[in-house]
Scaffold this active site. Sequence first.
Site, PDB file in Angstrom:
ATOM      1  N   GLY A  18      29.319 -42.892  -3.104  1.00 13.64           N
ATOM      2  CA  GLY A  18      29.158 -41.816  -2.155  1.00 13.64           C
ATOM      3  C   GLY A  18      28.004 -42.139  -1.113  1.00 13.64           C
ATOM      4  O   GLY A  18      28.134 -42.390  -0.780  1.00 13.64           O
ATOM      5  N   ILE A  96      16.860 -42.692  -7.798  1.00 10.38           N
ATOM      6  CA  ILE A  96      16.178 -42.056  -6.926  1.00 10.38           C
ATOM      7  C   ILE A  96      16.832 -40.353  -7.028  1.00 10.38           C
ATOM      8  O   ILE A  96      15.915 -39.729  -6.704  1.00 10.38           O
ATOM      9  CB  ILE A  96      16.552 -42.048  -5.830  1.00 10.38           C
ATOM     10  CG1 ILE A  96      16.963 -43.576  -5.450  1.00 10.38           C
ATOM     11  CG2 ILE A  96      16.156 -41.447  -4.100  1.00 10.38           C
ATOM     12  CD1 ILE A  96      15.764 -44.316  -5.572  1.00 10.38           C
ATOM     13  N   THR A  97      17.614 -39.759  -7.563  1.00  9.63           N
ATOM     14  CA  THR A  97      18.373 -38.618  -8.803  1.00  9.63           C
ATOM     15  C   THR A  97      17.317 -37.491  -9.206  1.00  9.63           C
ATOM     16  O   THR A  97      16.196 -38.002  -9.529  1.00  9.63           O
ATOM     17  CB  THR A  97      19.504 -39.144  -9.370  1.00  9.63           C
ATOM     18  OG1 THR A  97      20.392 -40.124  -9.162  1.00  9.63           O
ATOM     19  CG2 THR A  97      19.488 -37.637  -9.294  1.00  9.63           C
ATOM     20  N   GLU A  98      17.399 -36.819  -7.860  1.00  9.45           N
ATOM     21  CA  GLU A  98      16.498 -35.772  -8.440  1.00  9.45           C
ATOM     22  C   GLU A  98      16.963 -34.770  -8.833  1.00  9.45           C
ATOM     23  O   GLU A  98      18.936 -34.339  -8.726  1.00  9.45           O
ATOM     24  CB  GLU A  98      16.174 -35.198  -6.981  1.00  9.45           C
ATOM     25  CG  GLU A  98      15.222 -33.435  -6.895  1.00  9.45           C
ATOM     26  CD  GLU A  98      14.009 -33.107  -5.642  1.00  9.45           C
ATOM     27  OE1 GLU A  98      14.173 -33.437  -4.990  1.00  9.45           O
ATOM     28  OE2 GLU A  98      13.656 -31.886  -6.586  1.00  9.45           O
ATOM     29  N   GLU A 210      -1.212 -35.354  -8.616  1.00  8.27           N
ATOM     30  CA  GLU A 210      -1.181 -34.140  -8.285  1.00  8.27           C
ATOM     31  C   GLU A 210      -1.222 -33.146  -9.246  1.00  8.27           C
ATOM     32  O   GLU A 210      -1.351 -33.992 -10.191  1.00  8.27           O
ATOM     33  CB  GLU A 210      -0.010 -33.891  -7.701  1.00  8.27           C
ATOM     34  CG  GLU A 210       1.686 -34.090  -8.745  1.00  8.27           C
ATOM     35  CD  GLU A 210       3.148 -33.688  -7.337  1.00  8.27           C
ATOM     36  OE1 GLU A 210       3.037 -34.246  -6.772  1.00  8.27           O
ATOM     37  OE2 GLU A 210       3.584 -33.536  -8.422  1.00  8.27           O
ATOM     38  N   HIS A 248       8.218 -30.112  -7.216  1.00  5.74           N
ATOM     39  CA  HIS A 248       8.475 -30.880  -7.757  1.00  5.74           C
ATOM     40  C   HIS A 248       8.661 -29.956  -9.687  1.00  5.74           C
ATOM     41  O   HIS A 248       7.806 -29.644  -9.577  1.00  5.74           O
ATOM     42  CB  HIS A 248       7.029 -31.495  -7.560  1.00  5.74           C
ATOM     43  CG  HIS A 248       7.325 -33.252  -7.032  1.00  5.74           C
ATOM     44  ND1 HIS A 248       6.334 -33.723  -6.668  1.00  5.74           N
ATOM     45  CD2 HIS A 248       8.790 -33.569  -5.917  1.00  5.74           C
ATOM     46  CE1 HIS A 248       6.445 -33.954  -5.088  1.00  5.74           C
ATOM     47  NE2 HIS A 248       8.117 -33.945  -5.308  1.00  5.74           N
TER      48      HIS A 248
END
Lengths: 291, 383
Positions: A18, A96-98, A210, A248
């Site tokens: 990709g 890593i994918t969000e 956080e 997030h």
Amino acid sequence: MSILVGEDTRLAVSGLTGREGSYHAINNRRYGTNVVAGVTPGKGAQDVEGVPVFNTFREAVAAADANTAMIFVPPRFAADSILEAEDAGIATIIAITEGIPAHDELMVFNVLKRNPDVRLVGPNCPGVLSPGKANVGIIPAAFFKPGNVGVVSRSGTLTYQIGNELAQSGFGNSTIVGIGGDPVPGSSFVDIIALFEADPETELIVMSGEIGGSAEEEAATFIAEHVSKPVVGYIAGLTAPPGRTMGHAGAIVSGSSGGGQAKIDALEAVGVRVGRTPTQVAAIAVEILRG
Amino acid sequence: MDLLEYRGKQVLARHGVAQLPGSEATTVDAAVAAAEQIGFPIVIKAQVKSGGRGKAGGIRIAASIDEVREHATSILGMDIRGHTVRELWLQRASEIQSEYYAAVVLDRSAKAPLVMLSTQGGIEIEQVAAEHPEALATLHVDPLVGFHPFHARRLAYEAGVDAGVVRPVGDMLAAIYEAFVREDATLVEINPLVVTPDREVVALDAKVTLDDNAIFRHPDNATLDDDADVDPQEAMARERGLTYVKLDGDIGIFGNGAGLVMSTLDVVAHAGGAPANFLDAGGGAKAEAIVASVEVILSNPNVKAVLFNVFGGITRCDEVARGLIEAYGILQPTVPFVVRLDGTNDVEARSLLADAKLPNVHAEATMDGAAARVVALARGESG
């Protein structure tokens, strides 16, 4: 030494073919990471700038001796890809994918916890960097140099901010670990702090948390019982309104849980010094390091 | 995504969660028509995503058409904790023998769904947990194993439900769990869960939160989000693909990365200021996204000064500077900007900004310094 990634890393990248996957994987290779394989079903026998692509993780392990996986595929394929890497015997998986659904993350977590030899970092994280050795993910490595500060964080850019301020004071990093901003991360603060505690190169640990969840409170309990090295903390989102997701997926104060001040209180109660701004965090770390 | 009560009930009905007949209405006439269909007595409930509806007078019982008209008129348009009531839910009133509580929530700490059951329904469950922890039965479910009848029995007996309704309560828990999993929910809460004199178990209220990340699996659910209540700046930001949360203050914030933006809000507050928004332009933001961001920030009339706080990783600072220069050309802002750029291509970015000589744009070297400057400027001090 360093943790999770280093000179022994042999990286297979799911999503290498990709656009984003190839860009960052080749960047990682340029930094010195040993990128040995890509995994894309149906694209076996191709290559990306000389990195061979395999149809399955099993082939990547058998033919290229991969021991680490980076997951860069879109959210709907990511859980499957993580499970495939684990099934193939890969020990370190960095996702890593969000945007992976929370129920997929629950399923993945509960499958992986049955295997004591596997560790998942992320998802929705910037990856892991051991300066001078290996970079797996999207952390801008140019700002960091080898050193003795271990950093673990739920946020990418905030990590760069704190790391850069440390670097300007002359201090480098053993490893920088982004554990990600999702509600069900594969690795928690506790998991990564335990690795830093056992790592002889790491002399000080910076943890950047956080709002949302209770991972920082759990880290405080763990630090009190198991950590001899100094830990400096930071918590982002103190002024965030309750009930709102702050970027997030995991950064939300729900009802009485997940508030920032409670996290600071829990950390300070066990002797962790908590900076009120990223600059203060770096200053406290520098003060401790200079003795 | 938090759903309004009646939309949550629609989702739960797909999985066999028993409910009373009801109908939604957005006008008084529609409420009257719905009441004629459903019959009396009838409960009229304000549909807003907020607790405290009953105390605010947003839930009332009507015994006649006249009362429906009267209550619907007073509830529509009512403000409940900052939410304007635009929709009503009308539901046949039920005879109540017992009020229970049931919920399934994604427990982040345990990394498992947590199922809860209590016979102390109708009040805040935090209060039950604090005052009568023994009245709240809880159970973590291994998501790989699923929720089985024995789980339901264990919860029912531990919570001490009436012996005659152990089975229907168990069926209800199984249906709620099914809905939680199949719809990718992170919360399903039924409070109260009502037992009627003839031992029917029905969901009288419903609070459902769906996972935004899983909408691709449920395209139909995307339309369940309630746009009527969305703030105009938030709607505008959503159209432009930006992550934006409106806040109460007067300092507009632009940043990259959720953690750094949250930290920027805190640092501005620490310096004595009040942020007007959270805005995360994301990784690798291009000039176009920056122009869109500035447009959204400035569309909030409260904004008296704007802070750009960027640490470039994937995001290139020169791209941010170009975007800001372009935004200035198009939008010609009248409020001062403070800009702090560090990281990838920061030197080039600073020289671009210096050459552009934008009026009322102030460069700062550090995050703390930039926060102090923008707070002073928002107060009308020269900085």
